[in-house]
Scaffold this active site. Structure first.
Site, PDB file in Angstrom:
ATOM      1  N   HIS A 121      53.829  13.389  43.738  1.00  0.00           N
ATOM      2  CA  HIS A 121      53.640  14.753  43.195  1.00  0.00           C
ATOM      3  C   HIS A 121      54.916  15.572  43.446  1.00  0.00           C
ATOM      4  O   HIS A 121      54.885  16.653  44.041  1.00  0.00           O
ATOM      5  CB  HIS A 121      52.425  15.448  43.816  1.00  0.00           C
ATOM      6  CG  HIS A 121      51.942  16.608  42.997  1.00  0.00           C
ATOM      7  ND1 HIS A 121      50.606  16.931  42.854  1.00  0.00           N
ATOM      8  CD2 HIS A 121      52.616  17.543  42.270  1.00  0.00           C
ATOM      9  CE1 HIS A 121      50.488  18.004  42.076  1.00  0.00           C
ATOM     10  NE2 HIS A 121      51.701  18.401  41.717  1.00  0.00           N
ATOM     11  N   ARG A 154      48.274  16.334  36.036  1.00  0.00           N
ATOM     12  CA  ARG A 154      47.418  16.323  37.222  1.00  0.00           C
ATOM     13  C   ARG A 154      46.719  14.974  37.313  1.00  0.00           C
ATOM     14  O   ARG A 154      46.411  14.359  36.301  1.00  0.00           O
ATOM     15  CB  ARG A 154      46.332  17.410  37.130  1.00  0.00           C
ATOM     16  CG  ARG A 154      46.803  18.789  37.497  1.00  0.00           C
ATOM     17  CD  ARG A 154      47.068  18.941  39.002  1.00  0.00           C
ATOM     18  NE  ARG A 154      47.454  20.292  39.329  1.00  0.00           N
ATOM     19  CZ  ARG A 154      48.714  20.739  39.345  1.00  0.00           C
ATOM     20  NH1 ARG A 154      49.721  19.925  39.090  1.00  0.00           N
ATOM     21  NH2 ARG A 154      48.974  21.995  39.653  1.00  0.00           N
TER      22      ARG A 154
END
Ligand code: NAP
Ligand code: GLV
Length: 319
Positions: free
Chosen positions: A282, A234
């Protein structure tokens, strides 16, 4: 016939229509409702979510469980609301795991085989073979976050000949991989890792871990020159200013980042144009509804029959 109850679908950043279609196909005996129109409906017993708006799960009197459409659940806790006290199920699925391992192997091989250098040479029409090419067996990959995704990436990297070590919160016994645990184990883990692949969840304990003090503990030299960081966990795990400083100081040789403190990565970020930074949006392991929805619905059916839910989140640990 829809008579088994209702599923609330609240997904931000994904196309809800595709998830609704997949849920309706896999659960023809349940009704799928999109938030927020019917968010207080007492017939809603399951919620399927990604970055749900604050409060959307608060008014459901008969909610039995929340399903995240991803492996990470920081998005659930980030909404700023107290989540209802029901079990939270996250994704553990071969499709997503395979995708993440593809990404990890891809980036590791790209750095091993000098992808950034040769792309730069191609742009300048330079024909020059770098003869300082280490073999995979000379390179140690440190998997930061030796969980479901980390273990699979390790297995595949070992098959390619790399030495792999792992770091987790709790101690592990693993025949193929030397493991390290907790803060006390981090320095020993970093002292050996030529490439760190970060597959940690974002929790209060891991936020900002990829910072100057972490880079200072990394192995200063190795077969690839300076150590390399790959982060697909993350963005909140990393301090981007510290990454840029570590690249300038050559504490880091190069980085591959799939996740960012702010997503989408703002156009003005210096990461975009840094020659030793590889960026993906991502995209390391996308959640595919056709693969992830049927096991979710199987779990709902099993839970309704009184069976235990699998892949539950530990709320206290935050993952
Ligand atoms: P997981 O099975 O829960 O594994 C997490 C690992 O991190 C475990 O080994 C855990 O230790 C370790 N860990 C957690 N907190 C720690 C701490 N404070 N110190 C040291 N180790 C710690 O999760 P997963 O399924 O592998 O997924 C990992 C993460 O990948 C997700 O949370 C998500 O953020 C990210 N992800 C990203 C993408 C993408 O497209 N970029 C896609 C999917 C997932 P223990 O083994 O001791 O519990
Ligand atoms: C994606 O980021 C996931 O957590 O599955």
């Amino acid at each position: 016939m829809a008579d088994k109850g209702k599923i609330l679908l609240s997904v931000t950043g994904f196309d809800p229509g595709i998830w609704k279609d997949a849920l309706e196909k896999a659960a023809p005996d349940r009704t799928v409702v999109l938030e927020p129109a019917e968010a207080s409906d007492p017939e809603i017993d399951y919620a399927v979510v990604w970055k749900q708006p604050p409060g959307v799960l608060d008014g459901l009197p008969n909610l039995k469980a929340i399903f995240s459409i991803g492996a990470g659940v920081d998005h659930l806790f980030a909404a700023g609301n107290d989540l209802p006290d029901v079990p939270i199920v996250r994704v553990v699925a071969e499709d997503l795991t395979d995708r993440m391992s593809e990404y990890s192997v891809w980036q590791v091989l790209d750095h091993l085989r000098k992808g950034p250098l040769y792309r730069d040479q191609q742009a300048r029409r330079v024909w020059h073979e770098d003869l300082m090419q280490p073999a995979a067996s000379e390179v140690t990959i440190g998997i930061l976050g030796y969980g479901n995704l980390g273990r699979d990436a390790a297995k595949k990297l070992i098959m390619l000949g790399f030495k792999v070590i792992g770091w987790s919160r709790t101690e592990k016994q693993d025949e193929a991989v030397e493991t390290f645990a907790g803060e006390d184990g981090l320095a020993g883990f970093l002292a050996q890792s030529d490439i760190v692949v970060c597959l940690l969840p974002l929790t209060p304990a891991t936020r900002g871990i990829l910072s100057a003090s972490f880079f200072a503990k990394m192995k200063p030299r190795g077969p690839l020159g300076a150590p390399i960081l790959i982060n697909a966990g993350r963005g909140g795990l990393q301090v981007e200013a510290d990454i840029l400083a570590a690249l300038e100081e050559k504490r880091l040789g190069a980085v591959s980042l799939d996740v960012f403190q702010t997503e989408p990565l703002p156009p003005e970020s210096p990461l975009w144009t840094h020659p030793r930074v590889t960026i993906t949006p991502h995209a390391a392991a996308t959640s595919m509804p056709h693969a992830l929805v049927p096991p979710m619905v199987d779990q709902m059916d099993a839970h309704d029959r009184g069976e235990k839910l699998k892949n539950l989140v530990d709320r206290e640990a935050g993952y």
